[in-house]
Design an enzyme around this catalytic site. Sequence first.
Site, mmCIF file in Angstrom:
data_model
loop_
_atom_site.group_PDB
_atom_site.id
_atom_site.type_symbol
_atom_site.label_atom_id
_atom_site.label_comp_id
_atom_site.label_asym_id
_atom_site.label_seq_id
_atom_site.Cartn_x
_atom_site.Cartn_y
_atom_site.Cartn_z
ATOM 1 C CG HIS A 504 -7.537 -1.068 9.197
ATOM 2 N ND1 HIS A 504 -8.553 -0.704 8.982
ATOM 3 C CD2 HIS A 504 -6.822 0.008 9.927
ATOM 4 C CE1 HIS A 504 -8.715 0.514 9.067
ATOM 5 N NE2 HIS A 504 -7.961 1.031 9.412
ATOM 6 C CD GLU A 505 -3.538 0.706 11.648
ATOM 7 O OE1 GLU A 505 -3.105 1.933 11.240
ATOM 8 O OE2 GLU A 505 -4.821 0.752 12.308
ATOM 9 C CG HIS A 508 -4.039 3.554 7.625
ATOM 10 N ND1 HIS A 508 -5.140 4.544 6.757
ATOM 11 C CD2 HIS A 508 -4.730 2.883 8.593
ATOM 12 C CE1 HIS A 508 -6.053 4.429 7.630
ATOM 13 N NE2 HIS A 508 -6.058 3.456 8.660
ATOM 14 C CG HIS A 511 -3.811 6.231 1.306
ATOM 15 N ND1 HIS A 511 -4.580 6.823 1.824
ATOM 16 C CD2 HIS A 511 -3.814 7.047 0.026
ATOM 17 C CE1 HIS A 511 -5.303 7.774 1.396
ATOM 18 N NE2 HIS A 511 -4.844 7.831 0.348
HETATM 19 ZN ZN LIG Z 1 -7.413 3.096 10.228
#
Ligand SMILES: [Zn+2]
Length: 725
Positions: A504-505, A508, A511
């Site tokens: 998940h991290e 980011h 992104h």
């Molecule tokens: Zn998050």
Amino acid sequence: MKAHILATVAAAALLAGCTTTPGGEVETMAQASIPEGTGYFASDSTLPFKAPDFTKISEDDYVPAFEQGMAIHSAEIQAIIDNPEAPTFENTIVALEKSGQMLGRVATVFFALTGSNTTDRLDAINTEISPKLTAHGDSITLNPALFARVKAVYDNRAAMSMTREDAKLLEDTYEGMVHAGALLTDAQRERVKAINTELSEVTTEFGLAARSAMADQPLIVDTKAELAGLSDADIKAAADLATEKGHPGKFAIALQNTTQQPLLPTLTNRATREKLFQLSFHRADGQRAKDTRMMLAKIAKLRAEKAALFGEPDWATYAMWDRMAEKPKTALDFMEQMVPALAATQRREAEVLNAAIKKDGGNYTVKPWDWYRYANKVKAERYSLDEDAMSEYFQMDKVLEDGVFYAAGKLYGLRFERRTDLPVYHPDVWTYTVFDRDGSELGVFYFDPFQRPSKRGGAWMSNFVDQSKLWNNKPVIYNVLNIPKAPEGEVQLVSFDNVNTMFHEFGHALHGFFANQMYPSLSGTATARDFVEYPSQVNEVWATYPEVLANYAKHYKTGAPIPQSMIDKIEEASKFNQGYDFGEVVAAALLDMKWSALSPAEAAAIDTPEKVDAFERKSLEDLGLEIDLVPPRYRSTYFNHIFSSPSGYSAGYYSYLWTEMLDRDSRKWFMDNGGLTRANGDHYRATVISQGGTMDYFEMFRNFAGRNPDVTPMLEARGLVTEPK
Ligand SMILES: [Zn+2]
């Protein structure tokens, strides 16, 4: 998770103009009155990628650097205002974007450290500096002379030739100032100020009352027998709490903030369960000593009035100006679409639990206070998961390099090289150079995995340096997690939850790495609250993708691949009890939106405690959810997220659900198109995660998927289907 730290830094380091980017040389603005900074933060780091040089930063540097940074920033703003030339995009909007470099540099490092490696001194500085940063931000956002120049550029926009990104920067700058009140008359501005003051008071009052309703109203029972099922430790804690609360010899159970209470599944005495639940549910609605109903009614009324001063029909429309969903109706329609499947699932789950109760010798039907007791039993029977045995397949460095990085290699052509030359703020932080698909350097990645007392809870991502072409900066990005550290000499394993968090991290981080923007305020993860969690959630799909799993999930002793049955169980278990788990969140999100979407007249009409009850009841009932079986995760009377600060998460609780819809629909797209391929990765990168905040989010999604987002994949992923299994 990024949103939290981003919000802190953004709030601290300003809304308009200032970026948190350590950038290049501050442009000389011709005016000689701009003071020179001194010390480490006065100029860019000389390390590769302008990475912070922690060997040169001391705690004594922060306060002077903040003070100087604000003074320089103010002088730069004054120089923009005093510019004798007519306002242009370059001399006003871009100049604003370039201002505040020193402040951005110090804020970036400071807020990174207060999150992940704080000290008493840093905490004290934070308390001292935060209100000053807020006031500094307001002095820019609400500066009428600056707004006059911004507006002059904005009003002339049709005649200007701009890139799409220029146009978005202009629009965001202008609308941000308008949203803060730049277009109001003096009388309106005075009224907004008065409302803000009142809101600040009444939301604080609500927060304190809701807290007291929780902390000062434990359930008191007379006998140990009533606590049957609890462990000896829990019973001792209950006896101690009762003594502390002035009831020696009795037992007390403290309330938690949610409607459901953690001890409910363990309590075998049904009457105690009901008492505990009823106390939680009625903690602040006047049935006990506490009553927050008129406070929240006042908050709703003040917010609606404030929105009206800005020309908006309701608070939600005002608050959602920069969101993907934009209008309350969009968010409401989205949630209402889920209701039929959700309500059917709730009824189906209740039947399963009723059967379990019967099997257990009970002659009653399931109520909210019974729900988790029986849901947990059924879950344990159906999917016995041994999490410790599972974590033996998840060795942390392998998860990162052979899992997270491997997936990024397959999808996007990235390559990672560990480096040891960059200074870090804690010895447990690892750094990597990230190489792009063409072999060029893309940026630097910091990985800070372990729990420690100096770190706050949770996991998050942020940047030490934002990508921007304006400053010729490549991204310097960190991921912070809270993985319990293995004892010295033992292999570092992680739970499946933490495996997901790592993916998940890193979503980011991608992104941020793929950002390809001119301006730092539109770069990478600088996106709407109901969008920013989407790319990170999508990246979680690769954690259990067979090809990725086979590459990283090997037993730490034997090297054997993880049994598929373990993974299947997780997938099946994740669909269990969603009528409740998901239903209580949807109910809370709907309640938030209903309160936020009131017109001033509607809000003013809710003027008695009974009308607050009736509005809550009707809002939930209208939707057709089984609310007596699955009440909202928070009732209005203790919904701190939306009522305990002037804005908080109000009109924003739906965001979690919204980004999940985008996520699940995108996973479906990947799977429909061949899964883990470079073509898919390159397409996602080109259409979504390289775009930052430069365009309409729906347009972005359509460029990716060829259509608007659809809620069906999310409902399917959660096992929410209308027909019985
Ligand atoms: Zn998050």
